[in-house]
Design a protein around this motif. Structure first.
Motif, PDB file in Angstrom:
ATOM      1  N   UNK A  52      84.604 -51.809  25.406  1.00  0.00           N
ATOM      2  CA  UNK A  52      85.777 -50.910  26.292  1.00  0.00           C
ATOM      3  C   UNK A  52      85.922 -49.986  25.293  1.00  0.00           C
ATOM      4  N   UNK A  53      86.389 -50.206  23.946  1.00  0.00           N
ATOM      5  CA  UNK A  53      87.085 -49.170  23.089  1.00  0.00           C
ATOM      6  C   UNK A  53      85.925 -48.154  22.656  1.00  0.00           C
ATOM      7  N   UNK A  54      84.710 -48.736  22.752  1.00  0.00           N
ATOM      8  CA  UNK A  54      83.733 -47.832  22.229  1.00  0.00           C
ATOM      9  C   UNK A  54      83.036 -47.024  23.268  1.00  0.00           C
ATOM     10  N   UNK A  55      83.034 -47.625  24.374  1.00  0.00           N
ATOM     11  CA  UNK A  55      82.488 -46.446  25.418  1.00  0.00           C
ATOM     12  C   UNK A  55      82.860 -45.791  26.441  1.00  0.00           C
ATOM     13  N   UNK A  56      84.035 -46.326  26.904  1.00  0.00           N
ATOM     14  CA  UNK A  56      84.941 -45.328  27.934  1.00  0.00           C
ATOM     15  C   UNK A  56      85.784 -44.587  27.244  1.00  0.00           C
ATOM     16  N   UNK A  57      85.989 -43.457  28.123  1.00  0.00           N
ATOM     17  CA  UNK A  57      86.910 -42.631  28.078  1.00  0.00           C
ATOM     18  C   UNK A  57      88.186 -42.988  28.745  1.00  0.00           C
ATOM     19  N   UNK A  58      89.329 -42.096  28.751  1.00  0.00           N
ATOM     20  CA  UNK A  58      90.321 -42.590  29.143  1.00  0.00           C
ATOM     21  C   UNK A  58      90.571 -42.793  30.814  1.00  0.00           C
ATOM     22  N   UNK A  59      89.675 -41.980  31.434  1.00  0.00           N
ATOM     23  CA  UNK A  59      89.526 -41.981  32.695  1.00  0.00           C
ATOM     24  C   UNK A  59      88.907 -43.287  33.174  1.00  0.00           C
ATOM     25  N   UNK A  60      87.790 -43.479  32.457  1.00  0.00           N
ATOM     26  CA  UNK A  60      86.887 -44.818  32.611  1.00  0.00           C
ATOM     27  C   UNK A  60      87.940 -45.862  32.438  1.00  0.00           C
ATOM     28  N   UNK A  61      88.592 -46.132  31.375  1.00  0.00           N
ATOM     29  CA  UNK A  61      89.556 -46.975  31.130  1.00  0.00           C
ATOM     30  C   UNK A  61      90.513 -47.277  32.102  1.00  0.00           C
ATOM     31  N   UNK A  63      90.102 -46.535  35.378  1.00  0.00           N
ATOM     32  CA  UNK A  63      89.528 -46.967  36.560  1.00  0.00           C
ATOM     33  C   UNK A  63      89.170 -48.737  36.180  1.00  0.00           C
ATOM     34  N   UNK A  64      88.702 -49.066  35.207  1.00  0.00           N
ATOM     35  CA  UNK A  64      88.296 -50.428  34.612  1.00  0.00           C
ATOM     36  C   UNK A  64      89.495 -51.336  34.697  1.00  0.00           C
ATOM     37  N   UNK A  65      90.540 -50.894  33.837  1.00  0.00           N
ATOM     38  CA  UNK A  65      91.634 -51.854  33.692  1.00  0.00           C
ATOM     39  C   UNK A  65      92.482 -51.837  35.139  1.00  0.00           C
ATOM     40  N   UNK A  66      92.703 -50.878  36.037  1.00  0.00           N
ATOM     41  CA  UNK A  66      93.317 -51.071  37.388  1.00  0.00           C
ATOM     42  C   UNK A  66      92.499 -52.004  38.160  1.00  0.00           C
ATOM     43  N   UNK A  67      91.238 -51.969  38.167  1.00  0.00           N
ATOM     44  CA  UNK A  67      90.460 -52.779  39.111  1.00  0.00           C
ATOM     45  C   UNK A  67      90.636 -54.048  38.584  1.00  0.00           C
ATOM     46  N   UNK A  68      90.552 -54.445  37.433  1.00  0.00           N
ATOM     47  CA  UNK A  68      90.653 -55.788  36.976  1.00  0.00           C
ATOM     48  C   UNK A  68      92.169 -56.369  37.303  1.00  0.00           C
ATOM     49  N   UNK A  69      93.143 -55.511  36.782  1.00  0.00           N
ATOM     50  CA  UNK A  69      94.353 -55.929  37.267  1.00  0.00           C
ATOM     51  C   UNK A  69      94.630 -56.400  38.666  1.00  0.00           C
ATOM     52  N   UNK A  71      92.426 -57.320  40.910  1.00  0.00           N
ATOM     53  CA  UNK A  71      91.637 -58.527  41.239  1.00  0.00           C
ATOM     54  C   UNK A  71      92.175 -59.783  40.690  1.00  0.00           C
ATOM     55  N   UNK A  72      93.236 -59.665  39.721  1.00  0.00           N
ATOM     56  CA  UNK A  72      93.924 -60.930  39.334  1.00  0.00           C
ATOM     57  C   UNK A  72      93.535 -61.298  37.681  1.00  0.00           C
ATOM     58  N   UNK A  73      92.735 -60.390  37.210  1.00  0.00           N
ATOM     59  CA  UNK A  73      92.801 -60.901  35.738  1.00  0.00           C
ATOM     60  C   UNK A  73      93.899 -60.903  34.887  1.00  0.00           C
ATOM     61  N   UNK A  74      93.870 -61.346  33.947  1.00  0.00           N
ATOM     62  CA  UNK A  74      95.355 -61.118  32.993  1.00  0.00           C
ATOM     63  C   UNK A  74      95.041 -60.965  31.590  1.00  0.00           C
ATOM     64  N   UNK A  75      93.514 -61.137  31.340  1.00  0.00           N
ATOM     65  CA  UNK A  75      93.305 -60.837  29.800  1.00  0.00           C
ATOM     66  C   UNK A  75      92.055 -59.971  29.767  1.00  0.00           C
ATOM     67  N   UNK A 118      95.436 -49.883  24.809  1.00  0.00           N
ATOM     68  CA  UNK A 118      96.447 -51.057  24.508  1.00  0.00           C
ATOM     69  C   UNK A 118      97.687 -50.521  25.600  1.00  0.00           C
ATOM     70  N   UNK A 119      98.159 -49.380  25.561  1.00  0.00           N
ATOM     71  CA  UNK A 119      99.188 -49.141  26.215  1.00  0.00           C
ATOM     72  C   UNK A 119      98.976 -48.847  27.457  1.00  0.00           C
ATOM     73  N   UNK A 120      97.815 -48.689  28.114  1.00  0.00           N
ATOM     74  CA  UNK A 120      97.607 -48.496  29.493  1.00  0.00           C
ATOM     75  C   UNK A 120      97.509 -50.126  29.898  1.00  0.00           C
ATOM     76  N   UNK A 121      96.913 -50.930  29.045  1.00  0.00           N
ATOM     77  CA  UNK A 121      96.803 -52.461  29.581  1.00  0.00           C
ATOM     78  C   UNK A 121      98.438 -53.098  29.848  1.00  0.00           C
ATOM     79  N   UNK A 122      99.167 -52.564  28.622  1.00  0.00           N
ATOM     80  CA  UNK A 122     100.480 -53.169  28.785  1.00  0.00           C
ATOM     81  C   UNK A 122     101.258 -52.635  30.107  1.00  0.00           C
ATOM     82  N   UNK A 123     101.199 -51.251  30.226  1.00  0.00           N
ATOM     83  CA  UNK A 123     101.605 -50.775  31.557  1.00  0.00           C
ATOM     84  C   UNK A 123     101.251 -51.446  32.829  1.00  0.00           C
ATOM     85  N   UNK A 124     100.250 -52.202  32.785  1.00  0.00           N
ATOM     86  CA  UNK A 124      99.394 -52.814  34.085  1.00  0.00           C
ATOM     87  C   UNK A 124      99.815 -54.405  33.850  1.00  0.00           C
TER      88      UNK A 124
END
Length: 473
Positions: A52-61, A63-69, A71-75, A118-124
């Protein structure tokens, strides 16, 4: 590139202004699960997004984190020094993680993007399970006799940097990274890194260790004061891997610590994928089998087949009813963020965006519903409830009760008749229902009085399913 980076940093500032206040995690008094500061059990459902840290830019981050949130993921699991040429291949913004390949001199511009994640994940409301490095950068037998970047001293310095920078963030630290500790130097490196992290964060965040397949952190670190919970990896070698046996073994350890499978079989990954790579490197395969991006065009080449959403469900519910504190999901395309036109390490059936909504990932919300509705923290594994022969394999049944034995949970990986012994409340009347983990649907059947052995037949509409018996009061 400059404009997009400015936009990303602007978004980061906004996120910091309205950040969700994350509660820190701690080990519950029972030592069987994690809990938040308010005392509520923490539902650990993770996704292994190693790159995640290595491959994605902020837009991809986003999209990915919002989708997982949703779907019910927590970590979310992610690695700072990534496996895919993580030291020599820059991130989406052209930055490498270290200066002069020295962990003691991190490149702060690389970490600005990690700050954003990290901050985007925290906001979600998501927590991150952060691996400081993949295990291949620490001395180990698997990678052979070569130069490694970590020593005990720079591991301490690097750990202290990470702990200090992210001390107030919703992070659990996971050392290791698919490697076992098979020499004294490696043991010293990991201990030093753990000590450095604790020095930097004031010992305020939990820590574990991610081992290689069919191994566990308990072999080397169970009694280490920095290891808050154990992590084992059942891996990708075969169907119906008996992860419940790992759980049973961890329940016997002294002192007791929470545990979970950090890497069960990934959805869509070829079974024993390493055998195919050993036979013929990906770049040498005919384009009719795998294209230049590593996307599979002819799945029949992988004669052993692939792991499916059913395999994901098997490991999830077997683990929970055997005492695991949560579950780790993975998808073969997502962990390495496969994209058209870019190289990947393992052959994949999909791009990462296509794989985001694969059945196993979409079914996570039903797993979370089950864990929250029935309060997984009260589960007590109890195989004595099951009557008759119950061999390991594709039809193996797992059972648990809750702490007052007023509810019985039984998971079957196939639609089969289940025969149970009477629980503690013999001759009492129980409400009978079946939970379908594919869609979250509950089927209610007639009440039953449990006396001696009783047979239960799942609804025809179900495949693998959970039998739930509730004592009627």
């Amino acid at each position: 590139m400059i404009r997009s980076r400015c936009i990303a940093m602007g978004i980061l500032i906004l996120l910091q202004l309205k950040m969700v206040q994350a509660q820190s995690l701690k080990v519950a008094t029972s030592s069987h699960y994690l809990q938040k500061e308010d005392g509520k059990p923490f539902v650990w459902i993770g996704d292994t997004a190693w790159e995640l840290f290595h491959k994605l830019d902020s837009t991809g981050v986003d999209e990915y984190l919002t989708t997982r949130m949703e779907q019910g993921f927590t970590v979310i699991y992610a690695v700072v020094l990534a496996e895919h040429n993580g030291l020599s291949s820059p991130n989406a913004y052209g930055e490498l993680p270290l200066r002069h390949l020295d962990p003691a001199t991190p490149n702060l511009r690389y970490f600005e993007h990690i700050d954003y994640v990290v901050n985007k994940a925290q906001s979600l409301g998501l927590y991150l399970a952060v691996l400081p490095t993949w295990g291949s950068y620490v001395p180990n037998k698997r990678d052979g006799d070569r130069s490694y970047i970590f020593t005990p001293q720079n591991a301490y310095d690097y750990g202290s940097f990470l702990g200090s920078r992210y001390r107030n963030k919703p992070i659990v630290w996971v050392l290791g990274g698919d490697r076992n500790v098979d020499n004294t130097e490696a043991n010293r490196v990991w201990d030093s890194m753990a000590t450095g992290i604790q020095m930097g964060n004031g010992n305020t965040q939990l820590m574990s260790y991610h081992p290689a397949g069919e191994s566990t952190s308990a072999y080397w670190f169970h009694k280490s004061p920095w290891l808050a919970f154990n992590m084992y990896q059942t891996g990708h070698a075969r169907k119906a891997m008996p992860g419940y046996q790992y759980a049973e073994a961890h329940r016997l350890l002294d002192p007791p610590k929470p545990f979970l499978d950090g890497e069960p079989a990934y959805e869509d990954i070829p079974i024993k994928f390493w055998e195919y790579i050993a036979q013929k490197p990906l770049k040498e395969l005919d384009s009719g089998v795998i294209d230049r991006s590593g996307i599979i065009r002819d799945s029949t080449y992988f004669r052993g087949g692939f792991f499916s959403d059913r395999d994901v469900r098997n490991q999830a519910y077997w683990g929970l009813l055997s005492g695991a504190m949560g579950f780790s999901y993975g998808n073969n395309a997502v962990w390495q963020f496969v994209e058209v036109g870019k190289n990947s390490v393992l052959p994949s059936l999909h791009t990462w965006r296509e794989a985001l909504r694969r059945p196993g990932a979409e079914q996570i919300k039903h797993l979370r519903l089950f864990m929250e509705k029935w309060d997984f923290s009260t589960f007590v594994p109890d195989q004595s409830i099951i009557y008759g022969i119950n061999r390991p394999g594709t039809s193996h049944i797992r059972a648990a009760t809750n702490t007052d034995r007023s509810v019985v949970f039984v998971y079957t990986p196939v639609n089969q008749v289940i025969v149970l012994n009477s629980p503690a409340h013999a001759q009492e009347v129980y409400k009978v229902s079946w939970f379908d983990p594919r869609n979250g649907r509950t089927y209610v059947q007639e009440d039953v009085a449990l006396m001696e052995q009783v047979e239960f037949t799942p609804p025809e509409e179900t495949d693998d399913c959970l039998l739930i018996l509730e004592l009627k009061k």
